[in-house]
Design a protein around this motif. Structure first.
Motif, PDB file in Angstrom:
ATOM      1  N   UNK A   2     -27.361 -62.562  -4.167  1.00 17.85           N
ATOM      2  CA  UNK A   2     -27.845 -62.015  -5.550  1.00 17.85           C
ATOM      3  C   UNK A   2     -26.755 -61.556  -6.768  1.00 17.85           C
ATOM      4  N   UNK A   3     -26.749 -62.889  -7.766  1.00 19.48           N
ATOM      5  CA  UNK A   3     -25.737 -62.534  -8.673  1.00 19.48           C
ATOM      6  C   UNK A   3     -26.711 -62.183 -10.150  1.00 19.48           C
ATOM      7  N   UNK A   4     -25.848 -62.174 -10.982  1.00 18.19           N
ATOM      8  CA  UNK A   4     -26.189 -62.252 -12.843  1.00 18.19           C
ATOM      9  C   UNK A   4     -27.236 -63.111 -13.076  1.00 18.19           C
ATOM     10  N   UNK A   5     -27.326 -64.367 -12.141  1.00 15.28           N
ATOM     11  CA  UNK A   5     -27.914 -64.824 -12.801  1.00 15.28           C
ATOM     12  C   UNK A   5     -29.150 -64.966 -12.281  1.00 15.28           C
ATOM     13  N   UNK A   6     -29.607 -64.407 -11.325  1.00 18.47           N
ATOM     14  CA  UNK A   6     -30.936 -63.662 -10.362  1.00 18.47           C
ATOM     15  C   UNK A   6     -31.310 -62.356 -11.471  1.00 18.47           C
ATOM     16  N   UNK A   7     -30.792 -62.183 -11.466  1.00 14.49           N
ATOM     17  CA  UNK A   7     -30.578 -60.623 -12.712  1.00 14.49           C
ATOM     18  C   UNK A   7     -31.010 -61.036 -14.223  1.00 14.49           C
ATOM     19  N   UNK A   8     -30.367 -61.751 -14.557  1.00 17.93           N
ATOM     20  CA  UNK A   8     -31.223 -62.165 -16.072  1.00 17.93           C
ATOM     21  C   UNK A   8     -32.172 -62.872 -16.349  1.00 17.93           C
ATOM     22  N   UNK A   9     -32.508 -63.034 -15.098  1.00 19.05           N
ATOM     23  CA  UNK A   9     -34.027 -64.706 -14.914  1.00 19.05           C
ATOM     24  C   UNK A   9     -35.080 -62.603 -14.746  1.00 19.05           C
ATOM     25  N   UNK A  10     -34.384 -62.128 -14.379  1.00 16.40           N
ATOM     26  CA  UNK A  10     -35.983 -61.018 -14.151  1.00 16.40           C
ATOM     27  C   UNK A  10     -35.672 -59.538 -14.807  1.00 16.40           C
ATOM     28  N   UNK A  11     -34.984 -60.033 -15.886  1.00 14.05           N
ATOM     29  CA  UNK A  11     -34.651 -58.769 -17.413  1.00 14.05           C
ATOM     30  C   UNK A  11     -35.858 -58.796 -18.087  1.00 14.05           C
ATOM     31  N   UNK A 157     -26.825 -53.951  -7.393  1.00 14.19           N
ATOM     32  CA  UNK A 157     -27.592 -52.464  -7.237  1.00 14.19           C
ATOM     33  C   UNK A 157     -26.825 -51.738  -8.661  1.00 14.19           C
ATOM     34  N   UNK A 158     -26.725 -52.016  -9.378  1.00 13.61           N
ATOM     35  CA  UNK A 158     -25.619 -51.879 -10.663  1.00 13.61           C
ATOM     36  C   UNK A 158     -27.915 -51.632 -11.458  1.00 13.61           C
ATOM     37  N   UNK A 159     -28.419 -52.772 -12.011  1.00 14.40           N
ATOM     38  CA  UNK A 159     -28.920 -53.229 -11.852  1.00 14.40           C
ATOM     39  C   UNK A 159     -30.454 -52.802 -11.846  1.00 14.40           C
ATOM     40  N   UNK A 160     -30.988 -52.145 -11.093  1.00 19.07           N
ATOM     41  CA  UNK A 160     -32.125 -52.388  -9.632  1.00 19.07           C
ATOM     42  C   UNK A 160     -33.024 -51.437 -10.450  1.00 19.07           C
ATOM     43  N   UNK A 161     -32.776 -50.445 -10.956  1.00 20.41           N
ATOM     44  CA  UNK A 161     -34.180 -49.721 -12.289  1.00 20.41           C
ATOM     45  C   UNK A 161     -34.611 -50.654 -13.632  1.00 20.41           C
ATOM     46  N   UNK A 166     -41.390 -51.251 -11.466  1.00 18.67           N
ATOM     47  CA  UNK A 166     -42.334 -49.853 -11.438  1.00 18.67           C
ATOM     48  C   UNK A 166     -42.267 -48.783 -11.398  1.00 18.67           C
ATOM     49  N   UNK A 167     -43.042 -47.744 -11.400  1.00 22.06           N
ATOM     50  CA  UNK A 167     -42.757 -46.394 -11.380  1.00 22.06           C
ATOM     51  C   UNK A 167     -42.337 -46.078 -10.078  1.00 22.06           C
ATOM     52  N   UNK A 168     -42.034 -46.167  -8.884  1.00 20.96           N
ATOM     53  CA  UNK A 168     -42.259 -45.917  -7.841  1.00 20.96           C
ATOM     54  C   UNK A 168     -40.848 -46.063  -7.498  1.00 20.96           C
ATOM     55  N   UNK A 169     -40.249 -47.317  -7.814  1.00 20.25           N
ATOM     56  CA  UNK A 169     -38.726 -47.344  -7.576  1.00 20.25           C
ATOM     57  C   UNK A 169     -38.087 -46.465  -8.627  1.00 20.25           C
ATOM     58  N   UNK A 170     -38.537 -45.812  -9.487  1.00 21.79           N
ATOM     59  CA  UNK A 170     -37.632 -45.113 -10.141  1.00 21.79           C
ATOM     60  C   UNK A 170     -38.067 -43.581  -9.983  1.00 21.79           C
ATOM     61  N   UNK A 171     -39.432 -43.280  -8.868  1.00 23.91           N
ATOM     62  CA  UNK A 171     -39.809 -42.009  -7.930  1.00 23.91           C
ATOM     63  C   UNK A 171     -38.853 -42.235  -7.578  1.00 23.91           C
TER      64      UNK A 171
END
Length: 385
Positions: A2-11, A157-161, A166-171
Motif C-alpha cells: 500500500x503506497x501513496x498511489x493507492x491512498x490517492x485513489x481512495x480519497x 496508516x496515516x490516512x486510514x480515516x 465509515x462511521x464504524x472506523x471512526x468509532x
C-alpha cells in the motif's frame, strides 16, 4: 503493498475531504478531556485564504492537509518509514515524493510548521496534491519505494480515516484511543455535518459535559459566572428556592441555580454518573416550564439567548433578543468566549430556540408542571404560551 498511489485513489474530493477533517476535529475536541492533546485539529485561519487540518499522534507521526485558493496539498510523515529524510544518508526528502508538486502549491509544503529548519528539510514521506480545477489527486509518478514493507511511506496508516470513511472506523479509532465507549449514533451525527449540540456532546463525553464538570468550569471562569448570574439569569450561587416544589411524575428535584427575579432552576430526577437530567424553571409568580434536557443545554440557552423568557411568551426573531443586544452590543463576542470556556458547542439563536420550544412543550404532558409541596392542588401555570 500500500503506497501513496493507492491512498490517492481512495480519497474523496476536496469539499468532502474538508468536511471529513472538520468533523474529525470536532469529534476529537469533544471526546478529549484536554483539547491541548488532541490528535486531529482544524485551523480555519492557517494563512490568507488558507485552512489546515492537522493530525499529530503521540509517536512522532503527523500529517497536514492545507486548503488554499491554488488547491489542496496533503503531506504525511511516518517517522519509522525508511523513506523518512532522517533515515537517508544525506538527510533529504526521498526522491520523487515532492519533485512534481506544482509551483502554486509548493509554498504549502514549505511552511515552517512542517520543516526541520536546522537540517533544511520538510518532514514528509508521502505527498498528494490537487490543483484547483483538477479532477483527480496527483502523486509523484517516479517514486522507487523501498522493498520489504507493506506500507513503505506510511500513507496506509496515516490516512486510514480519510480512506475508510465509515462511521464504524471512526468509532473504533476514538474508542481505542480514549479507552472508553463512543456512541456510534453520535459519531454518525457529527460525520453527517449536523451541528454539535449539547446532547451530542454529553453523549460523546459524559464526564467532561456532566453536571459536576460544568459547574466546576463555571466556578473557575469569572466571565462565565458574571454572564450567567446577570443577563443569563442562571446564578449557580442561588440554590435556595423561595418555596419547596414537587413534580406529578414523582421525580425528585434539586435546585441548581436561581435568578434575580426570585426564580429557580431545578435538575429533575436522581443524580447518576454519566446521566443527564432535564432542567425545570419556576418563577416567582407561580409559573414553570422545562427549559432544557440537560444542564449543558440549559447553560447554552442562557448564554446564547438571555431573553429566553420572552420566547416562552411568544416573542420570535428578530424582535426576540433585540433589546438585550441593543444594551449589550458586545454580547456575540462575550457569548463565544463563555461557550468556549465552558467547552459548550457553538449554537445559534434559532438552534436554542427550537430546542427550548420542543422541551417546554412536554412540561405538562410528561408530569413536569410542579406544585407547591405543602399544597398538592396548588399547581404552577405553564410559562409556554
Amino acid at each position: 503493498m500500500s503506497t501513496v498511489h493507492e491512498t490517492a485513489a481512495l480519497l474523496p474530493g476536496p469539499a468532502e475531504l474538508r468536511a471529513r477533517l472538520r468533523a474529525l476535529a470536532i469529534l476529537e475536541a469533544t471526546i478529549s478531556n484536554d483539547p491541548r492533546f488532541s490528535t486531529y485539529t482544524f485551523a480555519p485561519d492557517w494563512g490568507p485564504g488558507e485552512e489546515a487540518a492537522l493530525m499529530t499522534n503521540a509517536s512522532g507521526d503527523d500529517f497536514s492537509v492545507v486548503f488554499s485558493p491554488a488547491g489542496v496539498l496533503i503531506r504525511g510523515f511516518d517517522h519509522e518509514s525508511r523513506m523518512s529524510p532522517y533515515g537517508t544518508d544525506e538527510a533529504e526528502v526521498w526522491p520523487g515524493v515532492v519533485d512534481e508538486v506544482p509551483a502554486p502549491l509548493r509554498p504549502l509544503l514549505d511552511h515552517p510548521a512542517f520543516r526541520d529548519e536546522e537540517l533544511g528539510i520538510t518532514r514528509v514521506t508521502a505527498c498528494v496534491w490537487r490543483e484547483t480545477g483538477d479532477t483527480a489527486w496527483r502523486t509523484g509518478s517516479s517514486i522507487a519505494f523501498p522493498p520489504g514493507s507493506e506500507d513503505p511511506d506510511g500513507s496506509g496508516f496515516l490516512f486510514t480515516l480519510l480512506t475508510d470513511r465509515s462511521p464504524e472506523a471512526v468509532q473504533e479509532h476514538f474508542a481505542f484511543d480514549y479507552d472508553r465507549p463512543v456512541p456510534l449514533d453520535a459519531v454518525r451525527h457529527v460525520l453527517a455535518g449536523h451541528p454539535l449540540t449539547p446532547a451530542i456532546a454529553v453523549a460523546l463525553n459524559p464526564d467532561a459535559y456532566g453536571e459536576s464538570a460544568l459547574l466546576h468550569r463555571i466556578a473557575a471562569h469569572p466571565e462565565a459566572r458574571a454572564l450567567l448570574a446577570g443577563a443569563g439569569e442562571f446564578d449557580v450561587a442561588r440554590t435556595d428556592p423561595i418555596e419547596t416544589v414537587a413534580l406529578p411524575n414523582g421525580l425528585p428535584v434539586e435546585p441548581v441555580a436561581g435568578c434575580n427575579a426570585g426564580g429557580t432552576h431545578y435538575l429533575c430526577g436522581p443524580a447518576a454518573p454519566g446521566a443527564s437530567r432535564p432542567v425545570l424553571y419556576t418563577d416567582s409568580e407561580g409559573r414553570a416550564s422545562l427549559i432544557a434536557e440537560s444542564l449543558a443545554e440549559a447553560l447554552t440557552l442562557a448564554v446564547v439567548l438571555p431573553s429566553w423568557h420572552d420566547a416562552l411568551a411568544g416573542f420570535r426573531p428578530p424582535a426576540l433578543g433585540a433589546d438585550h443586544l441593543a444594551d449589550h452590543p458586545d454580547h456575540p463576542a462575550v457569548r463565544d468566549r463563555v461557550l468556549a470556556a465552558l467547552r459548550l458547542p457553538p449554537a445559534t439563536v434559532q438552534d436554542v430556540l427550537d430546542r427550548l420550544l420542543t422541551t417546554a412543550a412536554r412540561t405538562t404532558a410528561d408530569g413536569f408542571l410542579p406544585y407547591t409541596a405543602e399544597e398538592e392542588d396548588a399547581s404552577f401555570d405553564p410559562l409556554l404560551r
